[in-house]
Scaffold this motif. Structure first.
Motif, PDB file in Angstrom:
ATOM      1  N   MET A 178      34.729  27.664  61.751  1.00  0.00           N
ATOM      2  CA  MET A 178      35.498  28.166  60.639  1.00  0.00           C
ATOM      3  C   MET A 178      35.121  29.607  60.305  1.00  0.00           C
ATOM      4  N   ALA A 179      33.833  29.932  60.401  1.00  0.00           N
ATOM      5  CA  ALA A 179      33.385  31.279  60.063  1.00  0.00           C
ATOM      6  C   ALA A 179      34.024  32.313  60.980  1.00  0.00           C
ATOM      7  N   LYS A 180      34.215  31.973  62.273  1.00  0.00           N
ATOM      8  CA  LYS A 180      34.839  32.917  63.195  1.00  0.00           C
ATOM      9  C   LYS A 180      36.295  33.142  62.816  1.00  0.00           C
ATOM     10  N   ASP A 181      37.001  32.052  62.495  1.00  0.00           N
ATOM     11  CA  ASP A 181      38.399  32.173  62.109  1.00  0.00           C
ATOM     12  C   ASP A 181      38.523  32.999  60.833  1.00  0.00           C
ATOM     13  N   LEU A 182      37.653  32.753  59.869  1.00  0.00           N
ATOM     14  CA  LEU A 182      37.674  33.486  58.609  1.00  0.00           C
ATOM     15  C   LEU A 182      37.353  34.957  58.848  1.00  0.00           C
ATOM     16  N   SER A 183      36.412  35.214  59.736  1.00  0.00           N
ATOM     17  CA  SER A 183      36.034  36.584  60.055  1.00  0.00           C
ATOM     18  C   SER A 183      37.224  37.349  60.632  1.00  0.00           C
ATOM     19  N   LYS A 184      37.990  36.720  61.501  1.00  0.00           N
ATOM     20  CA  LYS A 184      39.166  37.370  62.084  1.00  0.00           C
ATOM     21  C   LYS A 184      40.221  37.634  61.010  1.00  0.00           C
ATOM     22  N   GLU A 185      40.397  36.673  60.112  1.00  0.00           N
ATOM     23  CA  GLU A 185      41.370  36.843  59.033  1.00  0.00           C
ATOM     24  C   GLU A 185      40.961  37.977  58.102  1.00  0.00           C
ATOM     25  N   ILE A 186      39.674  38.057  57.804  1.00  0.00           N
ATOM     26  CA  ILE A 186      39.176  39.104  56.906  1.00  0.00           C
ATOM     27  C   ILE A 186      39.399  40.481  57.515  1.00  0.00           C
ATOM     28  N   GLU A 187      39.195  40.599  58.805  1.00  0.00           N
ATOM     29  CA  GLU A 187      39.384  41.884  59.485  1.00  0.00           C
ATOM     30  C   GLU A 187      40.823  42.380  59.395  1.00  0.00           C
ATOM     31  N   LYS A 188      41.782  41.466  59.240  1.00  0.00           N
ATOM     32  CA  LYS A 188      43.196  41.833  59.170  1.00  0.00           C
ATOM     33  C   LYS A 188      43.628  42.206  57.749  1.00  0.00           C
ATOM     34  N   MET A 189      42.786  41.947  56.742  1.00  0.00           N
ATOM     35  CA  MET A 189      43.171  42.151  55.344  1.00  0.00           C
ATOM     36  C   MET A 189      43.132  43.628  54.947  1.00  0.00           C
ATOM     37  N   SER A 190      44.007  43.938  53.989  1.00  0.00           N
ATOM     38  CA  SER A 190      44.012  45.296  53.432  1.00  0.00           C
ATOM     39  C   SER A 190      42.895  45.419  52.400  1.00  0.00           C
ATOM     40  N   SER A 191      42.688  46.629  51.942  1.00  0.00           N
ATOM     41  CA  SER A 191      41.651  46.880  50.934  1.00  0.00           C
ATOM     42  C   SER A 191      41.926  46.084  49.653  1.00  0.00           C
ATOM     43  N   ASP A 192      43.186  46.081  49.206  1.00  0.00           N
ATOM     44  CA  ASP A 192      43.540  45.333  47.989  1.00  0.00           C
ATOM     45  C   ASP A 192      43.321  43.837  48.169  1.00  0.00           C
ATOM     46  N   GLU A 193      43.676  43.321  49.323  1.00  0.00           N
ATOM     47  CA  GLU A 193      43.483  41.898  49.598  1.00  0.00           C
ATOM     48  C   GLU A 193      41.994  41.551  49.614  1.00  0.00           C
ATOM     49  N   LEU A 194      41.201  42.435  50.207  1.00  0.00           N
ATOM     50  CA  LEU A 194      39.759  42.199  50.250  1.00  0.00           C
ATOM     51  C   LEU A 194      39.157  42.215  48.846  1.00  0.00           C
ATOM     52  N   LEU A 195      39.599  43.154  48.008  1.00  0.00           N
ATOM     53  CA  LEU A 195      39.096  43.216  46.634  1.00  0.00           C
ATOM     54  C   LEU A 195      39.490  41.962  45.844  1.00  0.00           C
ATOM     55  N   THR A 196      40.714  41.491  46.037  1.00  0.00           N
ATOM     56  CA  THR A 196      41.160  40.264  45.383  1.00  0.00           C
ATOM     57  C   THR A 196      40.321  39.083  45.856  1.00  0.00           C
ATOM     58  N   LEU A 197      40.083  39.015  47.165  1.00  0.00           N
ATOM     59  CA  LEU A 197      39.254  37.946  47.720  1.00  0.00           C
ATOM     60  C   LEU A 197      37.840  38.007  47.154  1.00  0.00           C
ATOM     61  N   LYS A 198      37.307  39.224  47.034  1.00  0.00           N
ATOM     62  CA  LYS A 198      35.961  39.403  46.482  1.00  0.00           C
ATOM     63  C   LYS A 198      35.884  38.849  45.063  1.00  0.00           C
ATOM     64  N   LYS A 199      36.888  39.168  44.231  1.00  0.00           N
ATOM     65  CA  LYS A 199      36.915  38.660  42.860  1.00  0.00           C
ATOM     66  C   LYS A 199      36.985  37.139  42.836  1.00  0.00           C
ATOM     67  N   GLN A 200      37.802  36.579  43.719  1.00  0.00           N
ATOM     68  CA  GLN A 200      37.930  35.125  43.795  1.00  0.00           C
ATOM     69  C   GLN A 200      36.612  34.476  44.207  1.00  0.00           C
ATOM     70  N   VAL A 201      35.934  35.082  45.160  1.00  0.00           N
ATOM     71  CA  VAL A 201      34.646  34.547  45.629  1.00  0.00           C
ATOM     72  C   VAL A 201      33.608  34.635  44.513  1.00  0.00           C
ATOM     73  N   GLU A 202      33.561  35.772  43.810  1.00  0.00           N
ATOM     74  CA  GLU A 202      32.609  35.918  42.702  1.00  0.00           C
ATOM     75  C   GLU A 202      32.871  34.890  41.611  1.00  0.00           C
ATOM     76  N   LYS A 203      34.140  34.638  41.315  1.00  0.00           N
ATOM     77  CA  LYS A 203      34.490  33.639  40.298  1.00  0.00           C
ATOM     78  C   LYS A 203      34.084  32.243  40.766  1.00  0.00           C
ATOM     79  N   ALA A 204      34.317  31.959  42.048  1.00  0.00           N
ATOM     80  CA  ALA A 204      33.947  30.653  42.595  1.00  0.00           C
ATOM     81  C   ALA A 204      32.429  30.450  42.550  1.00  0.00           C
ATOM     82  N   ILE A 205      31.685  31.497  42.835  1.00  0.00           N
ATOM     83  CA  ILE A 205      30.226  31.412  42.795  1.00  0.00           C
ATOM     84  C   ILE A 205      29.757  31.145  41.364  1.00  0.00           C
TER      85      ILE A 205
END
Length: 112
Positions: free
Chosen positions: A1-28
């Motif tokens: 799963m980590a490899k698949d997620l890593s590939k998906e993350i590499e395709k994301m834009s800066s805004d998408e990555l920032l949104t994902l970061k906020k979601q991860v911080e909230k989940a933590i």
């Protein structure tokens, strides 16, 4: 799963990555709160099994209180040669205070 997620993350834009970061911080943060509540329930059950309440043990059910952070001590002395240098009168004497005293000035001469 980590490899698949890593590939998906590499395709994301800066805004998408920032949104994902906020979601991860909230989940933590949510996970940490759930774990804290579970730990408190376990502590309460253990205390109850031994005939105590959390209050008997000095444990509150709320979050730990942060120590009050006092403000910075206001300056009481100012360097007569450089007004940007001040000292509150607490802690080690700055070099400019030592130099002024060596030159014959007193602390009262430098008082604000």
């Amino acid at each position: 799963m980590a490899k698949d997620l890593s590939k998906e993350i590499e395709k994301m834009s800066s805004d998408e990555l920032l949104t994902l970061k906020k979601q991860v911080e909230k989940a933590i943060a949510t996970l940490a709160e759930r774990e804290r509540k579970a730990a408190m329930k376990a502590v309460e059950a253990t205390a109850k099994a031994h005939g105590f309440s959390l209050a008997d043990l000095g444990v509150s059910g709320g979050k730990a209180k942060a120590k009050p952070t006092g403000g910075k001590n206001p300056p009481k002395f100012r360097n007569p040669d450089d007004s940007s240098q001040t000292w509150s009168g607490r802690g080690r004497r700055p070099q400019w205070v030592k130099d002024a005293e060596a030159a014959g000035k007193s602390l009262e001469d430098m008082a604000i």
